[in-house]
Design a protein around this motif. Structure first.
Motif, PDB file in Angstrom:
ATOM      1  N   UNK A  41       0.856  -1.191   0.000  1.00 21.26           N
ATOM      2  CA  UNK A  41       0.000   0.000   0.000  1.00 21.26           C
ATOM      3  C   UNK A  41       0.888   1.235   0.000  1.00 21.26           C
ATOM      4  N   UNK A  42       0.299   2.405   0.011  1.00 14.81           N
ATOM      5  CA  UNK A  42       1.069   3.650   0.069  1.00 14.81           C
ATOM      6  C   UNK A  42       1.154   4.162   1.501  1.00 14.81           C
ATOM      7  N   UNK A  43       0.700   3.331   2.455  1.00 15.02           N
ATOM      8  CA  UNK A  43       0.744   3.750   3.857  1.00 15.02           C
ATOM      9  C   UNK A  43       2.179   3.924   4.337  1.00 15.02           C
ATOM     10  N   UNK A  44       2.380   4.878   5.245  1.00 18.23           N
ATOM     11  CA  UNK A  44       3.725   5.147   5.758  1.00 18.23           C
ATOM     12  C   UNK A  44       3.859   4.853   7.255  1.00 18.23           C
ATOM     13  N   UNK A  45       2.715   4.732   7.931  1.00 14.54           N
ATOM     14  CA  UNK A  45       2.746   4.464   9.381  1.00 14.54           C
ATOM     15  C   UNK A  45       1.955   3.196   9.659  1.00 14.54           C
ATOM     16  N   UNK A  50      -0.371  -4.543  19.564  1.00 15.34           N
ATOM     17  CA  UNK A  50      -0.302  -5.900  20.136  1.00 15.34           C
ATOM     18  C   UNK A  50       1.111  -6.472  20.036  1.00 15.34           C
ATOM     19  N   UNK A  51       1.792  -6.106  18.957  1.00 14.40           N
ATOM     20  CA  UNK A  51       3.153  -6.606  18.770  1.00 14.40           C
ATOM     21  C   UNK A  51       4.180  -5.704  19.440  1.00 14.40           C
ATOM     22  N   UNK A  52       3.724  -4.554  19.923  1.00 13.62           N
ATOM     23  CA  UNK A  52       4.638  -3.654  20.645  1.00 13.62           C
ATOM     24  C   UNK A  52       5.413  -2.702  19.759  1.00 13.62           C
ATOM     25  N   UNK A  53       4.942  -2.503  18.515  1.00 16.28           N
ATOM     26  CA  UNK A  53       5.675  -1.641  17.587  1.00 16.28           C
ATOM     27  C   UNK A  53       4.769  -0.654  16.860  1.00 16.28           C
ATOM     28  N   UNK A  54       5.341   0.514  16.553  1.00 19.43           N
ATOM     29  CA  UNK A  54       4.824   1.354  15.479  1.00 19.43           C
ATOM     30  C   UNK A  54       5.976   1.506  14.490  1.00 19.43           C
ATOM     31  N   UNK A  55       5.704   1.282  13.224  1.00 22.94           N
ATOM     32  CA  UNK A  55       6.742   1.416  12.199  1.00 22.94           C
ATOM     33  C   UNK A  55       6.471   2.630  11.323  1.00 22.94           C
ATOM     34  N   UNK A  56       7.532   3.372  10.977  1.00 23.44           N
ATOM     35  CA  UNK A  56       7.463   4.430   9.951  1.00 23.44           C
ATOM     36  C   UNK A  56       8.236   3.935   8.744  1.00 23.44           C
ATOM     37  N   UNK A  57       7.781   4.264   7.567  1.00 22.61           N
ATOM     38  CA  UNK A  57       8.555   3.981   6.356  1.00 22.61           C
ATOM     39  C   UNK A  57       9.145   5.288   5.865  1.00 22.61           C
ATOM     40  N   UNK A  58      10.453   5.412   5.920  1.00 29.12           N
ATOM     41  CA  UNK A  58      11.098   6.680   5.547  1.00 29.12           C
ATOM     42  C   UNK A  58      12.096   6.453   4.417  1.00 29.12           C
ATOM     43  N   UNK A  59      12.466   7.529   3.729  1.00 31.93           N
ATOM     44  CA  UNK A  59      13.580   7.458   2.787  1.00 31.93           C
ATOM     45  C   UNK A  59      14.832   7.116   3.595  1.00 31.93           C
ATOM     46  N   UNK A  60      15.697   6.252   3.068  1.00 30.63           N
ATOM     47  CA  UNK A  60      16.861   5.854   3.877  1.00 30.63           C
ATOM     48  C   UNK A  60      17.624   7.052   4.458  1.00 30.63           C
ATOM     49  N   UNK A  61      17.852   8.079   3.643  1.00 27.63           N
ATOM     50  CA  UNK A  61      18.655   9.216   4.117  1.00 27.63           C
ATOM     51  C   UNK A  61      17.958   9.988   5.249  1.00 27.63           C
ATOM     52  N   UNK A  62      16.646   9.791   5.409  1.00 31.54           N
ATOM     53  CA  UNK A  62      15.918  10.515   6.460  1.00 31.54           C
ATOM     54  C   UNK A  62      15.795   9.725   7.770  1.00 31.54           C
TER      55      UNK A  62
END
Ligand SMILES: Nc1ncnc2c1ncn2[C@@H]1O[C@H](COP(=O)(O)OP(=O)(O)OP(=O)(O)O)[C@@H](O)[C@H]1O
Ligand SMILES: O=P(O)(O)OC[C@H]1O[C@H](OP(=O)(O)OP(=O)(O)O)[C@H](O)[C@@H]1O
Length: 217
Positions: A41-45, A50-62
């Motif tokens: 998907x185009x989701x970024x967050x 339940x798994x204990x995480x929030x993930x962000x998808x960022x550009x590597x340099x950021x």
């Protein structure tokens, strides 16, 4: 990791190559998130309490920026990016994935000018490298396809990632000097490292064991 009293860990993930190799490593460490979850998907967050995480998808340099500012507690990023970004973060673990090297390259047999131009996506690393050697160069920043610079006369030299060497070879260029080897690293925000010590250490330890067991990708 299960949600404990330290709460959810926020993780900045790099889009692209590293993410592909990271998911098998996470799975081996006991965190079975599929690559598809992040790429279908185009989701970024991605909030997974339940798994204990929030993930962000960022550009590597950021990624180091999100981690230095503490909006992500930890992040995963190539050593190349870490060196270039120069952010105040802790480097916790060499994940030994996405191996490559940062090198100086150019056309074969061309003596460098007194004040050569060097094209790169890594201007800070390049400046530092040539300065340490007492070589005066003009560094020109490019966003990609850096191998084009010597072919077109924009620059005599480049500083870029080399992995298989195919891009250099197919453009008639050669690797001249290796600056450093590169693998992906786990990094942490300095305050999070104190406040969420248990969660971060548990993630680090699980990943360390997975790295030691090795991952086939
Ligand atoms: N052959 C390779 N070329 C580039 N990066 C590589 C290679 N092999 C491993 N890496 C690692 O992957 C990271 C780059 O990943 P990727 O190519 O997905 O992003 P990118 O193209 O640099 O990002 P952007 O989308 O901002 O251009 C590098 O920082 C490096 O650590
Ligand atoms: O040694 P190789 O296996 O050929 O890999 C190295 C190439 O891969 C990367 O480019 P990328 O595909 O990320 O595109 P870019 O040049 O636009 O950054 C890197 O910048 C080199 O050009």
């Amino acid at each position: 990791m299960r949600k404990g009293k330290c709460g959810v860990l926020t993780v900045a993930l790099p889009k692209g190559r590293v993410l592909e190799e990271l998911m098998p490593l996470f799975a081996k460490a006991g965190y079975p998130f599929s690559h598809d979850l992040f790429t279908s998907s185009r989701k970024l967050v991605f909030t997974l309490p339940e798994q204990g995480f929030t993930f962000f998808l960022a550009k590597p340099m950021d990624v180091p920026t999100y981690v230095e500012y503490g909006v992500a507690d930890v992040g995963i990023v190539g050593k190349d990016v870490l060196l270039e970004a120069g952010r105040e973060v802790y480097e916790l673990l060499d994940l030994k994935i996405s191996p490559c090297r940062l090198s100086v390259a150019g056309k074969p047999g061309v003596e460098p000018a007194l004040y050569p131009r060097v094209a790169t996506k890594y201007p800070r690393i390049a400046e530092r490298y040539f300065k340490e050697r007492g070589q005066q160069v003009e560094v020109i920043f490019l966003n990609g396809s850096v191998e084009l610079a010597p072919l077109t006369g924009l620059a005599e030299r480049i500083v870029d990632i080399v992995s298989t060497g195919r891009t250099l070879a197919e453009n008639g260029l050669v690797e001249l000097e290796q600056i450093t080897t590169v693998t992906a690293r786990l990094i942490a925000n300095q305050v999070s490292y104190r406040l969420k010590r248990n969660s971060i250490q548990s993630l680090t330890e699980q990943l360390r064991q997975a790295v030691e067991r090795g991952v086939s990708v």
